[in-house]
Scaffold this motif. Structure first.
Motif, PDB file in Angstrom:
ATOM      1  N   ALA A 107       9.414   1.912  10.108  1.00 33.51           N
ATOM      2  CA  ALA A 107       8.004   1.704   9.746  1.00 33.51           C
ATOM      3  C   ALA A 107       7.450   2.845   8.917  1.00 33.51           C
ATOM      4  CB  ALA A 107       7.143   1.483  10.995  1.00 33.51           C
ATOM      5  N   VAL A 108       8.336   3.509   8.192  1.00 33.46           N
ATOM      6  CA  VAL A 108       7.931   4.547   7.242  1.00 33.46           C
ATOM      7  C   VAL A 108       8.327   4.057   5.863  1.00 33.46           C
ATOM      8  CG1 VAL A 108       8.265   6.917   6.458  1.00 33.46           C
ATOM      9  CG2 VAL A 108       8.191   6.400   8.912  1.00 33.46           C
ATOM     10  N   LYS A 109       7.341   3.971   4.994  1.00 34.16           N
ATOM     11  CA  LYS A 109       7.564   3.404   3.678  1.00 34.16           C
ATOM     12  C   LYS A 109       8.483   4.288   2.855  1.00 34.16           C
ATOM     13  CE  LYS A 109       4.663   1.223   0.176  1.00 34.16           C
ATOM     14  NZ  LYS A 109       3.298   1.091  -0.359  1.00 34.16           N
ATOM     15  N   THR A 110       9.501   3.669   2.228  1.00 34.98           N
ATOM     16  CA  THR A 110      10.454   4.453   1.444  1.00 34.98           C
ATOM     17  C   THR A 110      10.424   4.122  -0.038  1.00 34.98           C
ATOM     18  OG1 THR A 110      12.185   2.853   1.947  1.00 34.98           O
ATOM     19  CG2 THR A 110      12.039   4.789   3.379  1.00 34.98           C
ATOM     20  N   THR A 111       9.840   2.986  -0.402  1.00 36.02           N
ATOM     21  CA  THR A 111       9.669   2.631  -1.803  1.00 36.02           C
ATOM     22  C   THR A 111       8.275   2.017  -1.970  1.00 36.02           C
ATOM     23  OG1 THR A 111      10.416   0.327  -1.725  1.00 36.02           O
ATOM     24  CG2 THR A 111      12.123   2.018  -1.898  1.00 36.02           C
ATOM     25  N   ALA A 112       7.916   1.803  -3.189  1.00 34.57           N
ATOM     26  CA  ALA A 112       6.592   1.227  -3.457  1.00 34.57           C
ATOM     27  C   ALA A 112       6.455  -0.181  -2.904  1.00 34.57           C
ATOM     28  CB  ALA A 112       6.324   1.227  -4.958  1.00 34.57           C
ATOM     29  N   TYR A 113       7.594  -0.861  -2.723  1.00 33.75           N
ATOM     30  CA  TYR A 113       7.558  -2.252  -2.281  1.00 33.75           C
ATOM     31  C   TYR A 113       8.048  -2.428  -0.848  1.00 33.75           C
ATOM     32  CZ  TYR A 113       7.064  -2.818  -7.281  1.00 33.75           C
ATOM     33  OH  TYR A 113       6.630  -2.722  -8.577  1.00 33.75           O
ATOM     34  N   ASN A 114       8.193  -1.341  -0.150  1.00 34.02           N
ATOM     35  CA  ASN A 114       8.726  -1.341   1.209  1.00 34.02           C
ATOM     36  C   ASN A 114       7.605  -1.425   2.222  1.00 34.02           C
ATOM     37  OD1 ASN A 114      10.100   1.117   3.391  1.00 34.02           O
ATOM     38  ND2 ASN A 114      10.782  -1.016   3.269  1.00 34.02           N
ATOM     39  N   TYR A 115       7.473  -2.587   2.874  1.00 33.94           N
ATOM     40  CA  TYR A 115       6.448  -2.796   3.887  1.00 33.94           C
ATOM     41  C   TYR A 115       7.114  -3.186   5.194  1.00 33.94           C
ATOM     42  CZ  TYR A 115       3.356  -2.725  -0.120  1.00 33.94           C
ATOM     43  OH  TYR A 115       2.699  -2.338  -1.257  1.00 33.94           O
ATOM     44  N   TRP A 116       6.435  -2.888   6.311  1.00 36.96           N
ATOM     45  CA  TRP A 116       7.053  -3.042   7.631  1.00 36.96           C
ATOM     46  C   TRP A 116       6.127  -3.815   8.568  1.00 36.96           C
ATOM     47  CZ3 TRP A 116      11.721  -0.519   9.136  1.00 36.96           C
ATOM     48  CH2 TRP A 116      12.276   0.298   8.160  1.00 36.96           C
TER      49      TRP A 116
END
Length: 126
Positions: A107-116
């Motif tokens: 649940a930690v965003k790693t890219t601009a399009y990474n949602y959790w």
């Protein structure tokens, strides 16, 4: 928004199906993934499914037991888990754009399009 459901307490050998219902974005345009994090361990990518429907299982211990799938009409990604083992106990998360295989925390965003999603607990115990 990503909302996981389907977790719970099961006995070894039983099955569960996790669902991740999404909204607010064009689901079919995103690769999707399921991660998990057990207490004291890193967050690991279990499986991913591409926009084309190609699937990859990233964790050797779940190969042959877990299956990822997606339903673009329902904006939902699934994780079918069979023959569950105590070592599968973890919080399970779905995410978009699953590019990392291991990271310190889910649940930690790693890219601009990474949602959790918020995660769902799976406990396997007799």
């Amino acid at each position: 928004l990503l909302v996981e459901t389907g977790g719970g307490l099961v006995q070894p050998g039983e099955s569960l199906t996790l669902s991740c219902l999404t909204s607010g974005f064009h689901f079919s345009s995103y690769d999707m993934g399921w991660y998990r994090q057990a207490p004291g361990k890193e967050c690991e990518l279990i499986a991913s499914v591409s926009t084309a429907g190609d699937t990859t299982i990233n964790v050797d211990s779940v190969k042959g037991r877990f299956t990822i799938s997606r339903d673009n009409a329902r904006n939902t990604v699934y994780l079918q888990m069979n023959s569950l083992k105590p070592e599968d106990t973890a919080v399970y998360y779905c995410s978009t754009d699953p590019v990392t295989t291991v990271q310190p925390a889910c649940a930690v965003k790693t890219t601009a399009y990474n949602y959790w999603g918020q995660g769902t607990q799976v406990t396997v115990s007799s």
